[in-house]
Design an enzyme around this catalytic site. Structure first.
Site, PDB file in Angstrom:
ATOM      1  N   PRO A   2       0.071  -9.861 -57.810  1.00  0.00           N
ATOM      2  CA  PRO A   2       1.503 -10.073 -57.627  1.00  0.00           C
ATOM      3  C   PRO A   2       2.182 -10.538 -58.914  1.00  0.00           C
ATOM      4  O   PRO A   2       1.915 -11.627 -59.409  1.00  0.00           O
ATOM      5  CB  PRO A   2       1.575 -11.149 -56.538  1.00  0.00           C
ATOM      6  CG  PRO A   2       0.242 -11.099 -55.865  1.00  0.00           C
ATOM      7  CD  PRO A   2      -0.725 -10.713 -56.938  1.00  0.00           C
ATOM      8  N   GLU A   3       3.041  -9.683 -59.459  1.00  0.00           N
ATOM      9  CA  GLU A   3       3.884 -10.032 -60.592  1.00  0.00           C
ATOM     10  C   GLU A   3       5.313 -10.107 -60.053  1.00  0.00           C
ATOM     11  O   GLU A   3       5.510 -10.084 -58.841  1.00  0.00           O
ATOM     12  CB  GLU A   3       3.728  -8.977 -61.700  1.00  0.00           C
ATOM     13  CG  GLU A   3       2.269  -8.809 -62.130  1.00  0.00           C
ATOM     14  CD  GLU A   3       2.061  -7.737 -63.192  1.00  0.00           C
ATOM     15  OE1 GLU A   3       2.994  -7.450 -63.947  1.00  0.00           O
ATOM     16  OE2 GLU A   3       0.951  -7.193 -63.253  1.00  0.00           O
ATOM     17  N   ARG A 111      -9.687 -14.654 -53.078  1.00  0.00           N
ATOM     18  CA  ARG A 111     -10.421 -15.282 -54.181  1.00  0.00           C
ATOM     19  C   ARG A 111     -10.143 -16.766 -54.362  1.00  0.00           C
ATOM     20  O   ARG A 111     -10.667 -17.395 -55.293  1.00  0.00           O
ATOM     21  CB  ARG A 111     -10.116 -14.539 -55.483  1.00  0.00           C
ATOM     22  CG  ARG A 111     -10.645 -13.120 -55.415  1.00  0.00           C
ATOM     23  CD  ARG A 111     -10.406 -12.360 -56.683  1.00  0.00           C
ATOM     24  NE  ARG A 111     -10.291 -10.947 -56.358  1.00  0.00           N
ATOM     25  CZ  ARG A 111     -10.045  -9.995 -57.240  1.00  0.00           C
ATOM     26  NH1 ARG A 111      -9.879 -10.305 -58.505  1.00  0.00           N
ATOM     27  NH2 ARG A 111      -9.960  -8.761 -56.870  1.00  0.00           N
ATOM     28  N   ARG A 155       5.898 -15.415 -84.312  1.00  0.00           N
ATOM     29  CA  ARG A 155       4.605 -15.395 -83.621  1.00  0.00           C
ATOM     30  C   ARG A 155       3.684 -14.323 -84.200  1.00  0.00           C
ATOM     31  O   ARG A 155       4.085 -13.179 -84.398  1.00  0.00           O
ATOM     32  CB  ARG A 155       4.820 -15.134 -82.114  1.00  0.00           C
ATOM     33  CG  ARG A 155       5.740 -16.149 -81.451  1.00  0.00           C
ATOM     34  CD  ARG A 155       5.162 -17.545 -81.447  1.00  0.00           C
ATOM     35  NE  ARG A 155       3.973 -17.614 -80.622  1.00  0.00           N
ATOM     36  CZ  ARG A 155       3.976 -18.070 -79.362  1.00  0.00           C
ATOM     37  NH1 ARG A 155       5.097 -18.501 -78.809  1.00  0.00           N
ATOM     38  NH2 ARG A 155       2.862 -18.116 -78.666  1.00  0.00           N
TER      39      ARG A 155
END
Length: 274
Positions: A2-3, A111, A155
């Site tokens: 699930p995003e 899980r 970054r």
DNA sequence: CGGACAACCTGGTTGC
DNA sequence: TGCAACCAGGTTGTCC
């Protein structure tokens, strides 16, 4: 997994079917999934509360309860929620929320990595720091080329890793980051500060596109994601690289490669993505 | 602080 | 067929 699009789909479906519902009783079958507070206090506090609204921030689903309490879910890899007409526990049910109309909201998590947190007004549990550090969502109006350029310029990590950083692009996970990078024609291993402005502009566009399309298609069901009625989403049919390693690129026919970045898989087309 | 990476956890898949 | 080893992957914590 699930995003943002999957959690948003769950949010919309729950809002339609449980807003205003009353929780009569809570049964914790696996106390490990209760992240805050302890499972006994968790269950006791929720008794006879009412669900007033269903919200989402990044990948967190938030049930707003009467009295300002919030019930926060994080599904991690395999969590989901189903609403059943009776109290019979589904396979892998870890927490059962009995509703006063006889239905049950079931937290399913094969899980056992997903978590549920009960947050009282004014509380900021240490276990939930991730929620308080979320960056902009790609679909937010403020998530612009200028914004992402400023963030990425300093970054040096690989762009793929940074897209998975929830303080940079909240709600993005492995599926949608691979898909957005493919559409933007950027290789996942590129160091963020080497990306040109026009590449970042493409990435901003494709991130917004894949998230929006994911929502429109009710999410991506590759393994453990189901909607609240047990049905699947549809976006898995439209994936261009995720889960397609060793298959031909839909644009150029080159074999899609799978590489390991850190400890997660990353799929890309060696020809289309530079 | 940034970056790399192991650990968490268990069902499903793979290999022998 | 049976069973052990391995894998998936979001987030946190640890190390440098």
């Amino acid at each position: 997994m699930p995003e943002l699009p999957e959690v948003e789909t769950i949010r919309r479906e729950l809002a339609a079917c449980i807003r205003g519902a009353k929780i009569s009783q809570v049964e914790v079958l696996r106390s490990l999934v209760v992240g805050h507070p302890g499972s006994a206090k968790f269950a006791k506090t929720l008794e006879s509360d009412e669900i007033e609204a269903v919200e989402r921030q990044g990948k967190y689903l938030i049930l707003c309860l009467r009295g300002g309490r919030k019930l926060v879910f994080h599904f991690r890899l395999s969590g989901s929620i189903v609403v059943t007409p009776d109290r019979t526990p589904q396979r892998f049910a870890r927490v059962l929320f009995y509703l006063s109309d006889g239905r049950a909201l079931q937290f399913i998590e094969p899980r056992v990595l997903g978590r549920i947190y009960l947050v009282l007004p004014g509380e900021k549990p240490k276990a939930l720091t991730g929620l308080f550090r979320l960056g902009l969502e790609p679909v937010a109006p403020g998530f612009t080329t200028a914004h992402l350029c400023a963030v990425l310029a300093k970054r040096k990590a690989r762009i793929k890793s940074l897209l998975l950083d929830q303080s940079i692009a909240s709600g993005v996970g492995n599926i949608y980051s691979d898909e957005a990078l493919f559409r933007a024609r950027i290789r996942p291993t590129r160091r963020a500060h080497t990306l040109k402005r026009d590449e970042i502009a493409r990435l901003v566009r494709t991130l917004k596109d894949v998230i929006r399309e994911g929502i429109e298609n009710l999410g991506t069901s590759v393994k453990d994601y189901y909607r609240t009625d047990g049905r699947t989403g549809n976006f898995q049919k439209m994936l261009r690289v995720y889960g397609r390693e060793d298959e031909p690129c839909r644009l150029c026919g080159t074999t899609i490669k799978l590489l390991k970045l850190g400890n997660r898989g990353s799929r890309y087309c060696p020809h289309c993505q530079k």
